[in-house]
Motif scaffolding. Structure first.
Motif, PDB file in Angstrom:
ATOM      1  N   GLU A  28      -1.358  10.835  13.270  1.00  0.00           N
ATOM      2  CA  GLU A  28      -2.155  10.153  12.240  1.00  0.00           C
ATOM      3  C   GLU A  28      -2.817   8.893  12.788  1.00  0.00           C
ATOM      4  OE1 GLU A  28       0.373  11.392   8.200  1.00  0.00           O
ATOM      5  OE2 GLU A  28       0.945   9.637   9.350  1.00  0.00           O
ATOM      6  N   GLY A  73       8.633  -1.587   7.931  1.00  0.00           N
ATOM      7  CA  GLY A  73       8.312  -0.276   8.463  1.00  0.00           C
ATOM      8  C   GLY A  73       9.549   0.459   8.940  1.00  0.00           C
ATOM      9  N   ARG A 132       4.902   7.380   1.312  1.00  0.00           N
ATOM     10  CA  ARG A 132       5.207   6.360   2.315  1.00  0.00           C
ATOM     11  C   ARG A 132       4.576   5.039   1.896  1.00  0.00           C
ATOM     12  NH1 ARG A 132       3.137   9.205   7.673  1.00  0.00           N
ATOM     13  NH2 ARG A 132       2.044  10.499   6.149  1.00  0.00           N
ATOM     14  N   GLY A 158       0.114   0.770  18.713  1.00  0.00           N
ATOM     15  CA  GLY A 158       1.560   0.612  18.792  1.00  0.00           C
ATOM     16  C   GLY A 158       2.228   1.866  19.342  1.00  0.00           C
ATOM     17  N   LEU A 160       0.332   0.874  11.448  1.00  0.00           N
ATOM     18  CA  LEU A 160       1.381   0.547  12.422  1.00  0.00           C
ATOM     19  C   LEU A 160       2.779   0.833  11.888  1.00  0.00           C
ATOM     20  CD1 LEU A 160       0.027  -2.835  13.844  1.00  0.00           C
ATOM     21  CD2 LEU A 160       0.103  -0.636  15.011  1.00  0.00           C
ATOM     22  N   GLY A 161       2.969   0.560  10.595  1.00  0.00           N
ATOM     23  CA  GLY A 161       4.317   0.664  10.041  1.00  0.00           C
ATOM     24  C   GLY A 161       4.717   2.062   9.621  1.00  0.00           C
ATOM     25  N   ARG A 162       3.751   2.862   9.188  1.00  0.00           N
ATOM     26  CA  ARG A 162       4.130   4.110   8.532  1.00  0.00           C
ATOM     27  C   ARG A 162       3.506   5.385   9.055  1.00  0.00           C
ATOM     28  NH1 ARG A 162       8.885   2.994   6.683  1.00  0.00           N
ATOM     29  NH2 ARG A 162       9.000   1.530   4.951  1.00  0.00           N
ATOM     30  N   LYS A 163       2.468   5.299   9.874  1.00  0.00           N
ATOM     31  CA  LYS A 163       1.820   6.535  10.282  1.00  0.00           C
ATOM     32  C   LYS A 163       2.469   7.142  11.526  1.00  0.00           C
ATOM     33  CE  LYS A 163      -2.709   5.986   8.140  1.00  0.00           C
ATOM     34  NZ  LYS A 163      -4.176   5.973   8.372  1.00  0.00           N
ATOM     35  N   GLN A 171       4.052   0.730   2.560  1.00  0.00           N
ATOM     36  CA  GLN A 171       4.100  -0.385   3.502  1.00  0.00           C
ATOM     37  C   GLN A 171       3.751  -1.671   2.789  1.00  0.00           C
ATOM     38  OE1 GLN A 171       4.905  -0.562   6.961  1.00  0.00           O
ATOM     39  NE2 GLN A 171       4.894  -2.724   6.391  1.00  0.00           N
ATOM     40  N   LEU A 229       5.406  -4.895  13.544  1.00  0.00           N
ATOM     41  CA  LEU A 229       5.355  -3.489  13.137  1.00  0.00           C
ATOM     42  C   LEU A 229       5.092  -2.554  14.310  1.00  0.00           C
ATOM     43  CD1 LEU A 229       3.301  -3.779   9.820  1.00  0.00           C
ATOM     44  CD2 LEU A 229       5.741  -3.260  10.041  1.00  0.00           C
ATOM     45  N   GLY A 230       4.246  -2.998  15.229  1.00  0.00           N
ATOM     46  CA  GLY A 230       3.833  -2.118  16.306  1.00  0.00           C
ATOM     47  C   GLY A 230       4.793  -2.071  17.474  1.00  0.00           C
ATOM     48  N   ARG A 231       5.492  -3.189  17.722  1.00  0.00           N
ATOM     49  CA  ARG A 231       6.220  -3.275  18.988  1.00  0.00           C
ATOM     50  C   ARG A 231       7.679  -3.691  18.920  1.00  0.00           C
ATOM     51  NH1 ARG A 231       3.562   0.101  21.975  1.00  0.00           N
ATOM     52  NH2 ARG A 231       1.474  -0.539  22.593  1.00  0.00           N
ATOM     53  N   MET A 261       1.699  -7.663  12.650  1.00  0.00           N
ATOM     54  CA  MET A 261       1.249  -6.468  13.359  1.00  0.00           C
ATOM     55  C   MET A 261       2.037  -6.284  14.654  1.00  0.00           C
ATOM     56  SD  MET A 261      -2.858  -6.695  12.657  1.00  0.00           S
ATOM     57  CE  MET A 261      -3.297  -5.429  13.836  1.00  0.00           C
ATOM     58  N   MET A 291       0.916   5.563   0.521  1.00  0.00           N
ATOM     59  CA  MET A 291       0.187   6.778   0.880  1.00  0.00           C
ATOM     60  C   MET A 291       0.476   7.864  -0.153  1.00  0.00           C
ATOM     61  SD  MET A 291       0.828   6.600   5.020  1.00  0.00           S
ATOM     62  CE  MET A 291      -0.067   8.082   5.488  1.00  0.00           C
ATOM     63  N   GLU A 292      -0.341   8.909  -0.128  1.00  0.00           N
ATOM     64  CA  GLU A 292      -0.210   9.984  -1.127  1.00  0.00           C
ATOM     65  C   GLU A 292       1.197  10.574  -1.175  1.00  0.00           C
ATOM     66  OE1 GLU A 292      -3.686  12.820  -0.616  1.00  0.00           O
ATOM     67  OE2 GLU A 292      -4.109  11.277   0.877  1.00  0.00           O
ATOM     68  N   THR A 341      -5.640  11.987   9.328  1.00  0.00           N
ATOM     69  CA  THR A 341      -5.374  10.542   9.294  1.00  0.00           C
ATOM     70  C   THR A 341      -4.288  10.191   8.281  1.00  0.00           C
ATOM     71  OG1 THR A 341      -6.979  10.056   7.541  1.00  0.00           O
ATOM     72  CG2 THR A 341      -7.796  10.018   9.801  1.00  0.00           C
ATOM     73  N   GLY A 342      -4.052  11.111   7.315  1.00  0.00           N
ATOM     74  CA  GLY A 342      -3.057  10.814   6.282  1.00  0.00           C
ATOM     75  C   GLY A 342      -3.600   9.976   5.152  1.00  0.00           C
ATOM     76  N   ASP A 343      -4.863   9.526   5.274  1.00  0.00           N
ATOM     77  CA  ASP A 343      -5.437   8.674   4.233  1.00  0.00           C
ATOM     78  C   ASP A 343      -5.924   9.496   3.056  1.00  0.00           C
ATOM     79  OD1 ASP A 343      -5.222   6.058   5.371  1.00  0.00           O
ATOM     80  OD2 ASP A 343      -6.718   6.688   6.842  1.00  0.00           O
ATOM     81  N   GLN A 350       0.857  -1.185   0.000  1.00  0.00           N
ATOM     82  CA  GLN A 350       0.000   0.000   0.000  1.00  0.00           C
ATOM     83  C   GLN A 350       0.888   1.228   0.000  1.00  0.00           C
ATOM     84  OE1 GLN A 350      -2.439  -1.000   3.475  1.00  0.00           O
ATOM     85  NE2 GLN A 350      -4.031   0.272   2.588  1.00  0.00           N
ATOM     86  N   TRP A 403      -4.413  -2.238   8.747  1.00  0.00           N
ATOM     87  CA  TRP A 403      -3.840  -1.854  10.028  1.00  0.00           C
ATOM     88  C   TRP A 403      -2.322  -1.869   9.979  1.00  0.00           C
ATOM     89  CZ3 TRP A 403      -7.054   0.647  12.838  1.00  0.00           C
ATOM     90  CH2 TRP A 403      -6.691   1.037  14.119  1.00  0.00           C
ATOM     91  N   MET A 404      -1.767  -2.734   9.136  1.00  0.00           N
ATOM     92  CA  MET A 404      -0.310  -2.800   9.001  1.00  0.00           C
ATOM     93  C   MET A 404       0.257  -1.486   8.466  1.00  0.00           C
ATOM     94  SD  MET A 404       0.103  -6.716   7.635  1.00  0.00           S
ATOM     95  CE  MET A 404       1.791  -6.539   7.130  1.00  0.00           C
ATOM     96  N   LEU A 405      -0.460  -0.826   7.577  1.00  0.00           N
ATOM     97  CA  LEU A 405      -0.012   0.476   7.075  1.00  0.00           C
ATOM     98  C   LEU A 405       0.029   1.482   8.213  1.00  0.00           C
ATOM     99  CD1 LEU A 405       0.680   2.441   4.705  1.00  0.00           C
ATOM    100  CD2 LEU A 405      -1.760   2.889   4.525  1.00  0.00           C
TER     101      LEU A 405
END
Lengths: 251, 251
Positions: B161, A202, A81, B202, B154-157, A83, A154-156, A151, A77-78, B241-243, A75, B150-152
DNA sequence: CGAACGGTTGATTTGTATCAAGAATCGTGG
DNA sequence: CCACGATTCTTGATACAAATCAACCGTTCG
């Protein structure tokens, strides 16, 4: 030794019996008569490294299985970024039955051979052939578990834990695919650039580079080529992942 | 108005026809005769807020559906780092068929009513009843897409965001549940502590607190109670949100 | 009342991103 | 076969966002 040498470009003639992923792919539980149906429907397509297989939002005419090579599910982002949300290795399924448009980008990372079916006839088959649906469910549930494990990563997890986890997981999958493959492969190719690893974990590519070389410096792995890895100390690597010592790992 | 009032504690007598989640749960496609089989197998169990439903590694005797309440699916590392990997709402399925031990922790966040089945008989049913397996596959694929969205995050925001995304998603879901619910709810309860939000996003609870108050200070939201939120500027929140502006959001 | 819990706020540290420069490696065409 | 430009990767210096450490506030509840 190139396992894909049997699969020539754009040919439909290949027999499922010769397929290197037959016992892991979506067709794994199919019987000979069922395989004949699939054989009649399928076509192979080869994608070069970096080539897009499908973009998010595109209509999804085909679904299929990765026969060889590595593709990424991601995916963006605009602002750029990116992922990765899945690493597609041989035997993994591409495309979501029951959905007409792709939700994520799929790109070939290395050269990829895709065994593909037109989506609609395949969906019909999924309804008619229990063996197919059964395996599809199993694979979906496995991927869901893997996504959830990811997840946590990525999160922890720290950068070092992330890199260690990635190397460990690729080694595992590599071992699974090999003939006698009981344990984890000791030497193998990552098949990913530093940037692709960064997108998956990430991180930035600089951090990936530093951490990979850190693992090397600390004697956990050797680097033969840039992407050729030998694991020196598997137990140590597993420890570095931060995961439970007793294999509560994604399958 | 309490939809679960019909479901008394530890009773097997409830009819599937009265079930509030019948058209969204794993049994959604089942016909009357099939529901009778399920009805004979099922039992209800109620869990209090904070009560564990199952721990990772435990043997999984039961699987089932959330009838009412909210539960969390999470993973904890040895050193205590915790990541929520799913929010289980009414109609969501708990447990993984084809696996004997749980891979994740499941805890009741509020009071939870679970419609449960013994795992082994249920697995057999899954093989025998196509409608069941079909819905199960669909649900697994939907959850997989949600996990990947959700991975996006956690990994990039960024922290801001992440918080904005969470508030936006909860608002959306809240609106979906309400009668005329076309658009996003303006005022609602988060139903999560700062710590639970942190585990989901995260982050640490301190960062969550700072970012929530930052959004308030910048006039994006109002805080009525600690968890009671009013959205002042939806367009602004969505931007935060960055979306993508056009709702390519998780479903 | 005091303890437990959930939340806020401040000071400081730290891991990773960012910015920047260069070194390997690869592919391609002359 | 070499020269080149383009990638890919490494390494260093610096900046910054979020974690950590710490103190404190307001509620709730036994």
């Amino acid at each position: 030794m190139n396992v894909g040498a049997n699969f020539s470009k754009n040919s439909n003639k290949e027999k499922c019996g010769d397929c290197p992923i037959q016992h892991r792919a979506v067709c794994a539980y199919c019987e000979k008569t069922e395989l004949l149906i699939l054989e009649a429907m399928k076509s192979y397509k080869i994608y070069g490294p970096g080539e897009p297989i499908i973009w998010a939002g595109d209509e999804m005419r085909y679904v299929g299985s990765i026969v060889q090579g590595v593709a990424s599910l991601s995916q963006t982002m605009e602002d750029g970024r990116k992922q990765m949300v899945g690493l597609l290795l041989p035997s993994d399924f591409v495309g979501r039955p029951g959905r007409s448009h792709a939700a994520f980008d799929v790109e070939a990372t290395s050269e990829v051979t895709l065994c593909r079916f037109e989506r609609k006839p395949f969906e019909k088959l999924l309804n008619d052939v229990p063996h197919l649906r059964q395996r599809m469910l199993e694979m979906a549930l496995d991927e869901l578990d893997a996504a959830r494990e990811w997840m946590l990563l990525l999160g922890r997890k720290t950068a070092r834990e992330k890199i260690s986890s990635l190397i460990y997981i690729i080694a595992q999958r590599e071992a699974d695919l090999r003939p006698g493959g009981g344990s984890v492969a000791v030497e193998f190719d990552l098949k990913l650039t530093r940037e692709a690893m960064a997108d998956y974990l990430g991180l930035t590519l600089e951090t990936v580079s530093r951490q990979v070389n850190g693992l090397k410096k600390d004697g956990v792995i050797d680097l033969l080529g840039k992407r050729q890895v030998r694991i020196r100390d598997i137990a140590r690597l597993l420890q570095e992942t931060g995961d439970d010592a007793d294999g509560a790992m994604p399958s």
